[in-house]
Structure formats: structure tokens, C-alpha cells
Motif scaffolding. Structure first.
Motif, PDB file in Angstrom:
ATOM      1  N   MET A  36      85.747  50.515 112.933  1.00 18.05           N
ATOM      2  CA  MET A  36      85.568  49.570 114.034  1.00 18.05           C
ATOM      3  C   MET A  36      85.840  48.142 113.583  1.00 18.05           C
ATOM      4  N   SER A  37      85.590  47.857 112.302  1.00 12.88           N
ATOM      5  CA  SER A  37      85.847  46.508 111.777  1.00 12.88           C
ATOM      6  C   SER A  37      87.309  46.127 111.963  1.00 12.88           C
ATOM      7  N   SER A  54      75.966  34.174 120.061  1.00 15.07           N
ATOM      8  CA  SER A  54      74.968  35.214 120.296  1.00 15.07           C
ATOM      9  C   SER A  54      74.135  35.455 119.052  1.00 15.07           C
ATOM     10  N   ASN A  55      74.783  35.445 117.897  1.00 10.08           N
ATOM     11  CA  ASN A  55      74.066  35.618 116.632  1.00 10.08           C
ATOM     12  C   ASN A  55      73.018  34.519 116.447  1.00 10.08           C
ATOM     13  N   GLN A  84      70.929  45.100 116.003  1.00  9.26           N
ATOM     14  CA  GLN A  84      71.097  45.857 114.768  1.00  9.26           C
ATOM     15  C   GLN A  84      72.018  47.053 114.968  1.00  9.26           C
ATOM     16  N   VAL A  85      71.951  47.677 116.134  1.00 10.36           N
ATOM     17  CA  VAL A  85      72.843  48.806 116.425  1.00 10.36           C
ATOM     18  C   VAL A  85      74.295  48.340 116.452  1.00 10.36           C
ATOM     19  N   VAL A  86      74.535  47.172 117.040  1.00  9.37           N
ATOM     20  CA  VAL A  86      75.894  46.607 117.063  1.00  9.37           C
ATOM     21  C   VAL A  86      76.386  46.355 115.643  1.00  9.37           C
ATOM     22  N   LEU A  87      75.505  45.835 114.784  1.00  9.71           N
ATOM     23  CA  LEU A  87      75.890  45.582 113.392  1.00  9.71           C
ATOM     24  C   LEU A  87      76.181  46.884 112.655  1.00  9.71           C
ATOM     25  N   LEU A  93      76.814  48.095 106.414  1.00 14.36           N
ATOM     26  CA  LEU A  93      75.911  47.174 105.729  1.00 14.36           C
ATOM     27  C   LEU A  93      74.731  47.918 105.120  1.00 14.36           C
ATOM     28  N   SER A  94      75.016  49.128 104.627  1.00 17.65           N
ATOM     29  CA  SER A  94      74.005  49.894 103.918  1.00 17.65           C
ATOM     30  C   SER A  94      72.835  50.220 104.842  1.00 17.65           C
TER      31      SER A  94
END
Length: 356
Positions: A36-37, A54-55, A84-87, A93-94
Motif C-alpha cells: 500500500m505504501s 490530520s496527523n 492506528q489501523v490506517v498506519l 511499523l512492527s
């Protein structure tokens, strides 16, 4: 508190967080991108600005909603979990984001979560009845066990409050530092993520050769591949979250520093020269498997960029394109590393069937 720390370190750190351009680079340069990145990196500029705003809102403003009554607390918890789900979807990110979801669950009281534990008597009605009785002052006489638990909770709260003083002082300081522990028990720590954003992705590509002379132009250098970090241009970015490939992550840090700042990279090279099975188990592809050990290993430094969709590179199946910067560390062999290892009290790599 986690979000606030991260938000403050961003505002006080890289200027791209203030001019709203950080997301132009983040997806491509984060430690271990996922599929996705690749697509999110090509989003329009205005979408990246929206993401950055937004962040800031979620990390700097939303934490205070927790203290503004039940409804606002519920909204804060829901947005934090969604964030967090979006991230998680946008990068590997582990386990970081998964752990951050846990304290956000505290924003939801029993009544809001009762639907998950529905019973014939109506769990939600029972919870609401208890809350109404508590509000009206009709509380049962505390038992001995309740009193003991109350003492333990208050004592723990006082301890955490005392240990948190340096954390709070760091939080309000203009010289805020991130990811630091303030007590030997490591009960409380300061945290912050991506206070600065790298604008170019650099990668260390480790190569080996069986040639006797590393300077020979005809020497064939073959690449080792890690499980997830970019290397092979044709390999699709992986999905591993919440799993964590620590070596891949460390190679990300090493790539924008020097090998003198990351001497463990030379230790890694020595282990590869000896075909160390423990080290090779941390890697996806050993080009010398079933063959003679490499005689020389070197590190090459490259700039990596996502290929452009519908470009020639993408049509060829390339997810990445790269450009060589130069050597990261020079060719090394086992004998040449002997003095280097001894000076650092490292055990010299042993090659089976040879004396070291």
C-alpha cells in the motif's frame, strides 16, 4: 499521552511537519514499506497535506478530548484506533501501532462495550443500572478485597506519578528528546516517532564474490537478500505487521549513517564470510547456498525510489528503481578482519574445516 509526545516531537523537529510536506516522503522512506505504501506515495499533493494536518489534529488535539466527558472520550478512542489501523495498513511499523491501540481501549466504558458480552438479562441494562446507582450514591459497602485493591491502585498511581515527573518535564521542554528511559526500572519512558523524515531512501546492499581478487573487473558480485527490506528491484514490498524483522529494521538505520557508526555491519559481513547458519537464518536469500563460501564481502550504497506506475520500469515488473551512490564498506575477507575483530574482543568467525 503517546500521541501527544509524538505530535510535539514532530512540530519541534523536522520543518516538513510544519510546512505539511512530510507525507510527500514518508511512504517511500519509512523503515519497511508494504504494498500500500507504493500506491499511497503517488497520492496527489493535496492529499498528502490533508494527511499531515490530520496527523497533527489527532496527535496534538485529540488527546485532550479524553478529559472532556464520556462522549468526547469515546470519540477520541474511536479516532485513535482508526488512526492506528490506517498506519498499520500503510506500512510495516512492527508491533508499535498494535500496542498503541491497547491504551485507546480505556476510552470505552462498560456500557459502550456491553454489546460484545450480550446476555439474556441484557448486560448493557445491568451496567447502566449500576452506573445510575453509583451516581445516586447507592454504593454497596466495600469489602476487604475492594479496600486492598483500592490501596494497591492508589499506591501504584502515586509511584507512576512520581516517576513521570521527568517525563512530563521533557514533554513541555523545547528541547524534547524521544525514546528515552528516565528510571532504572523502565516503568515510564518518553516516546516519539518520526520527529524527522528522511527525504531519500538509501539502502545498504551486501554482496559477496568467490573471486580471489576483489578489484578484478571480471569478479561476479552476488547479492544477499533480506526478508523484507528493499533489495531485489522486482520483489513486491512485503506485509509483516505486527511481526518485526529486527535485522531489516537495523539496516534501515545503518543506511543513512556510516559503517563506522554501525560496526555491527562489519561483524555481519564476517559472519557471512563464514556462512554462519545463525546469521543466514535471518536472511531470505544466500546466493552461495550449496556452494563454496564467498571469499570477499562488501557493502554497496544505493538510493532507492518507487518506480512510477505505467512507467517502463513498472511495465518490466520493477517495484523499485535504484542508483548507486558508492561503496558503503570496502571488500573484506576473513583474514583481513582478524585484527578488526580482535581489537573489539569479538570472536573471529570460524569456517568449518579450517583453523581460525
Amino acid at each position: 499521552m503517546l500521541g501527544l509526545k509524538s505530535g510535539l516531537i514532530k512540530i519541534r523537529g523536522d520543518k516538513c511537519w510544519r510546512d505539511l510536506s512530510c507525507m510527500d516522503y514518508h511512504y517511500e522512506t519509512q523503515p519497511v514499506p508494504n504494498p500500500m505504501s507504493y500506491y499511497l506515495h503517488r497520492s496527489p499533493w493535496w492529499f498528502h497535506r490533508f494527511e499531515t494536518l490530520s496527523n497533527h489534529f489527532i496527535e496534538l488535539i485529540m488527546p485532550f478530548f479524553t478529559f472532556m466527558g464520556r462522549r468526547m472520550c469515546l470519540i477520541s478512542g474511536a479516532i485513535q484506533i482508526l488512526f492506528q489501523v490506517v498506519l498499520i495498513i500503510s506500512g510495516n511499523l512492527s508491533f508499535l501501532n498494535w500496542l498503541t491501540i491497547v491504551p485507546s481501549l480505556a476510552c470505552f466504558d462498560d456500557a459502550s462495550l456491553a454489546f460484545m458480552f450480550w446476555s439474556s438479562g441484557g448486560a448493557k441494562k445491568t451496567v447502566l443500572k449500576i452506573q445510575e446507582e453509583t451516581t445516586a450514591g447507592h454504593t454497596p459497602e466495600p469489602t476487604k478485597g475492594m479496600l486492598i485493591r483500592r490501596v494497591v491502585n492508589i499506591s501504584l498511581g502515586i509511584l507512576i506519578g512520581f516517576l513521570s515527573v521527568p517525563v512530563v518535564m521533557n514533554l513541555i521542554s523545547s528541547r524534547q528528546v524521544m525514546n528515552t528511559s528516565f528510571d532504572p526500572l523502565r516503568i515510564v519512558n518518553t516516546y516519539g516517532a518520526f520527529g524527522s523524515i528522511t527525504k531519500e531512501r538509501t539502502e545498504v546492499i551486501i554482496q559477496g564474490t568467490v573471486a580471489s581478487d576483489p578489484k578484478d573487473p571480471s569478479a561476479v558480485w552476488e547479492e544477499y537478500q533480506f526478508f523484507c527490506k528493499p533489495g531485489d528491484l522486482y520483489r513486491r514490498p512485503c506485509v509483516i505487521s505486527p511481526y518485526h524483522y529486527r535485522l531489516d529494521w537495523l539496516m534501515w538505520f545503518a543506511a543513512f549513517q556510516t559503517y563506522e557508526q554501525n560496526e555491527w555491519v562489519i561483524h555481519l559481513a564476517g559472519r557471512l564470510l563464514s556462512n554462519d547458519s545463525t546469521v543466514l537464518s535471518l536472511m531470505d536469500h544466500n546466493p552461495f547456498e550449496g556452494r563454496a563460501n564467498p571469499r570477499w564481502v562488501r557493502g554497496e550504497h544505493y538510493i532507492y525510489k518507487f518506480s512510477r506506475p505505467r512507467s517502463t520500469s513498472a511495465a518490466q515488473g520493477k517495484w523499485w528503481i535504484r542508483k548507486r551512490i558508492g561503496p558503503y564498506f570496502p571488500p573484506v575477507d576473513l583474514e583481513g578482519l582478524r585484527g578488526y575483530f580482535q581489537s573489539r574482543n569479538w570472536p573471529h568467525p570460524h569456517v568449518p574445516g579450517h583453523r581460525s
